[in-house]
Design a protein around this motif. Sequence first.
Motif, PDB file in Angstrom:
ATOM      1  N   ASP A   1       9.304  31.709  35.149  1.00 60.63           N
ATOM      2  CA  ASP A   1       9.364  31.074  33.834  1.00 60.63           C
ATOM      3  C   ASP A   1       9.952  32.075  32.834  1.00 60.63           C
ATOM      4  O   ASP A   1       9.242  32.849  32.207  1.00 60.63           O
ATOM      5  CB  ASP A   1       7.969  30.636  33.397  1.00 60.63           C
ATOM      6  N   ARG A   2      11.257  32.060  32.688  1.00 62.83           N
ATOM      7  CA  ARG A   2      11.971  33.036  31.859  1.00 62.83           C
ATOM      8  C   ARG A   2      11.555  32.963  30.389  1.00 62.83           C
ATOM      9  O   ARG A   2      11.423  33.992  29.725  1.00 62.83           O
ATOM     10  CB  ARG A   2      13.481  32.810  31.992  1.00 62.83           C
ATOM     11  N   ASP A   3      11.330  31.774  29.868  1.00 69.34           N
ATOM     12  CA  ASP A   3      10.925  31.635  28.463  1.00 69.34           C
ATOM     13  C   ASP A   3       9.584  32.321  28.200  1.00 69.34           C
ATOM     14  O   ASP A   3       9.422  33.031  27.202  1.00 69.34           O
ATOM     15  CB  ASP A   3      10.839  30.161  28.060  1.00 69.34           C
ATOM     16  N   GLU A   4       8.630  32.113  29.100  1.00 74.38           N
ATOM     17  CA  GLU A   4       7.312  32.727  28.948  1.00 74.38           C
ATOM     18  C   GLU A   4       7.408  34.251  29.106  1.00 74.38           C
ATOM     19  O   GLU A   4       6.732  35.000  28.401  1.00 74.38           O
ATOM     20  CB  GLU A   4       6.343  32.146  29.978  1.00 74.38           C
ATOM     21  N   MET A   5       8.259  34.706  30.029  1.00 76.65           N
ATOM     22  CA  MET A   5       8.466  36.148  30.205  1.00 76.65           C
ATOM     23  C   MET A   5       9.009  36.756  28.916  1.00 76.65           C
ATOM     24  O   MET A   5       8.519  37.802  28.455  1.00 76.65           O
ATOM     25  CB  MET A   5       9.450  36.412  31.351  1.00 76.65           C
ATOM     26  N   ASP A   6      10.000  36.120  28.340  1.00 75.14           N
ATOM     27  CA  ASP A   6      10.601  36.618  27.103  1.00 75.14           C
ATOM     28  C   ASP A   6       9.585  36.641  25.961  1.00 75.14           C
ATOM     29  O   ASP A   6       9.546  37.586  25.168  1.00 75.14           O
ATOM     30  CB  ASP A   6      11.816  35.783  26.709  1.00 75.14           C
ATOM     31  N   GLU A   7       8.757  35.593  25.884  1.00 80.68           N
ATOM     32  CA  GLU A   7       7.753  35.536  24.820  1.00 80.68           C
ATOM     33  C   GLU A   7       6.758  36.682  24.962  1.00 80.68           C
ATOM     34  O   GLU A   7       6.481  37.409  24.007  1.00 80.68           O
ATOM     35  CB  GLU A   7       7.012  34.202  24.855  1.00 80.68           C
ATOM     36  N   ALA A   8       6.227  36.868  26.165  1.00 79.28           N
ATOM     37  CA  ALA A   8       5.249  37.935  26.399  1.00 79.28           C
ATOM     38  C   ALA A   8       5.873  39.309  26.158  1.00 79.28           C
ATOM     39  O   ALA A   8       5.223  40.199  25.616  1.00 79.28           O
ATOM     40  CB  ALA A   8       4.698  37.842  27.821  1.00 79.28           C
ATOM     41  N   ALA A   9       7.116  39.480  26.547  1.00 78.13           N
ATOM     42  CA  ALA A   9       7.806  40.767  26.357  1.00 78.13           C
ATOM     43  C   ALA A   9       7.976  41.088  24.876  1.00 78.13           C
ATOM     44  O   ALA A   9       8.083  42.259  24.500  1.00 78.13           O
ATOM     45  CB  ALA A   9       9.159  40.754  27.058  1.00 78.13           C
ATOM     46  N   GLY A  10       7.994  40.075  24.023  1.00 79.04           N
ATOM     47  CA  GLY A  10       8.143  40.297  22.593  1.00 79.04           C
ATOM     48  C   GLY A  10       6.845  40.648  21.886  1.00 79.04           C
ATOM     49  O   GLY A  10       6.848  41.020  20.715  1.00 79.04           O
ATOM     50  N   TRP A  11       5.706  40.536  22.561  1.00 82.29           N
ATOM     51  CA  TRP A  11       4.416  40.800  21.935  1.00 82.29           C
ATOM     52  C   TRP A  11       4.131  42.283  21.750  1.00 82.29           C
ATOM     53  O   TRP A  11       3.376  42.660  20.851  1.00 82.29           O
ATOM     54  CB  TRP A  11       3.285  40.186  22.744  1.00 82.29           C
ATOM     55  N   VAL A  12       4.669  43.104  22.637  1.00 85.81           N
ATOM     56  CA  VAL A  12       4.391  44.543  22.597  1.00 85.81           C
ATOM     57  C   VAL A  12       5.684  45.313  22.869  1.00 85.81           C
ATOM     58  O   VAL A  12       6.690  44.722  23.269  1.00 85.81           O
ATOM     59  CB  VAL A  12       3.316  44.946  23.640  1.00 85.81           C
ATOM     60  N   SER A  13       5.651  46.602  22.688  1.00 90.16           N
ATOM     61  CA  SER A  13       6.834  47.412  22.969  1.00 90.16           C
ATOM     62  C   SER A  13       7.115  47.418  24.473  1.00 90.16           C
ATOM     63  O   SER A  13       6.206  47.190  25.279  1.00 90.16           O
ATOM     64  CB  SER A  13       6.626  48.844  22.480  1.00 90.16           C
ATOM     65  N   PRO A  14       8.354  47.696  24.863  1.00 90.10           N
ATOM     66  CA  PRO A  14       8.677  47.767  26.299  1.00 90.10           C
ATOM     67  C   PRO A  14       7.822  48.798  27.041  1.00 90.10           C
ATOM     68  O   PRO A  14       7.416  48.571  28.179  1.00 90.10           O
ATOM     69  CB  PRO A  14      10.154  48.161  26.315  1.00 90.10           C
ATOM     70  N   GLU A  15       7.534  49.913  26.385  1.00 88.87           N
ATOM     71  CA  GLU A  15       6.712  50.942  27.012  1.00 88.87           C
ATOM     72  C   GLU A  15       5.292  50.436  27.248  1.00 88.87           C
ATOM     73  O   GLU A  15       4.690  50.683  28.299  1.00 88.87           O
ATOM     74  CB  GLU A  15       6.664  52.211  26.148  1.00 88.87           C
ATOM     75  N   ALA A  16       4.731  49.754  26.261  1.00 92.28           N
ATOM     76  CA  ALA A  16       3.382  49.213  26.396  1.00 92.28           C
ATOM     77  C   ALA A  16       3.338  48.146  27.483  1.00 92.28           C
ATOM     78  O   ALA A  16       2.391  48.095  28.281  1.00 92.28           O
ATOM     79  CB  ALA A  16       2.903  48.635  25.062  1.00 92.28           C
ATOM     80  N   LEU A  17       4.354  47.294  27.530  1.00 91.76           N
ATOM     81  CA  LEU A  17       4.402  46.257  28.559  1.00 91.76           C
ATOM     82  C   LEU A  17       4.477  46.903  29.942  1.00 91.76           C
ATOM     83  O   LEU A  17       3.774  46.483  30.868  1.00 91.76           O
ATOM     84  CB  LEU A  17       5.588  45.318  28.341  1.00 91.76           C
ATOM     85  N   SER A  18       5.294  47.930  30.077  1.00 88.56           N
ATOM     86  CA  SER A  18       5.412  48.635  31.351  1.00 88.56           C
ATOM     87  C   SER A  18       4.070  49.229  31.779  1.00 88.56           C
ATOM     88  O   SER A  18       3.664  49.109  32.941  1.00 88.56           O
ATOM     89  CB  SER A  18       6.461  49.736  31.235  1.00 88.56           C
ATOM     90  N   PHE A  19       3.371  49.845  30.845  1.00 88.38           N
ATOM     91  CA  PHE A  19       2.055  50.400  31.148  1.00 88.38           C
ATOM     92  C   PHE A  19       1.095  49.289  31.571  1.00 88.38           C
ATOM     93  O   PHE A  19       0.355  49.432  32.548  1.00 88.38           O
ATOM     94  CB  PHE A  19       1.490  51.155  29.942  1.00 88.38           C
ATOM     95  N   GLY A  20       1.095  48.176  30.842  1.00 82.38           N
ATOM     96  CA  GLY A  20       0.197  47.068  31.153  1.00 82.38           C
ATOM     97  C   GLY A  20       0.482  46.467  32.522  1.00 82.38           C
ATOM     98  O   GLY A  20      -0.442  46.152  33.276  1.00 82.38           O
TER      99      GLY A  20
END
Length: 101
Positions: A49-68
């Motif tokens: 689900d690319r739309d949901e991925m994009d939305e979640a990726a916008g919630w935090v910084s790329p570094e924070a998302l990578s850590f999570g």
Amino acid sequence: MFDGLRKLWRAKKSAPAEDDRVQGHSSPRRARNLFEAAAVYVAACAEDDRDEMDEAAGWVSPEALSFGVSELACRAVIALARERDEPPRDVARSLLGLPAA
């Protein structure tokens, strides 16, 4: 395990808590934390689900998302290893389609 995360996310998404709302408005306005972003991102990846991925990726910084995402992967491997009564290394290799070490 991911189905449980997905169901939890959908239930939370469909019924935001009262304190998540702006006073007098119905739209949610709260910051998402990195673990919530990671859970949604990984579940969306699993569902392609690319739309949901994009939305979640916008919630935090790329570094924070990578850590999570890394933290979620570790916890998932540990949970599966306990479930299967196997070492985490074997479970991780199996999930990636790698031969046993």
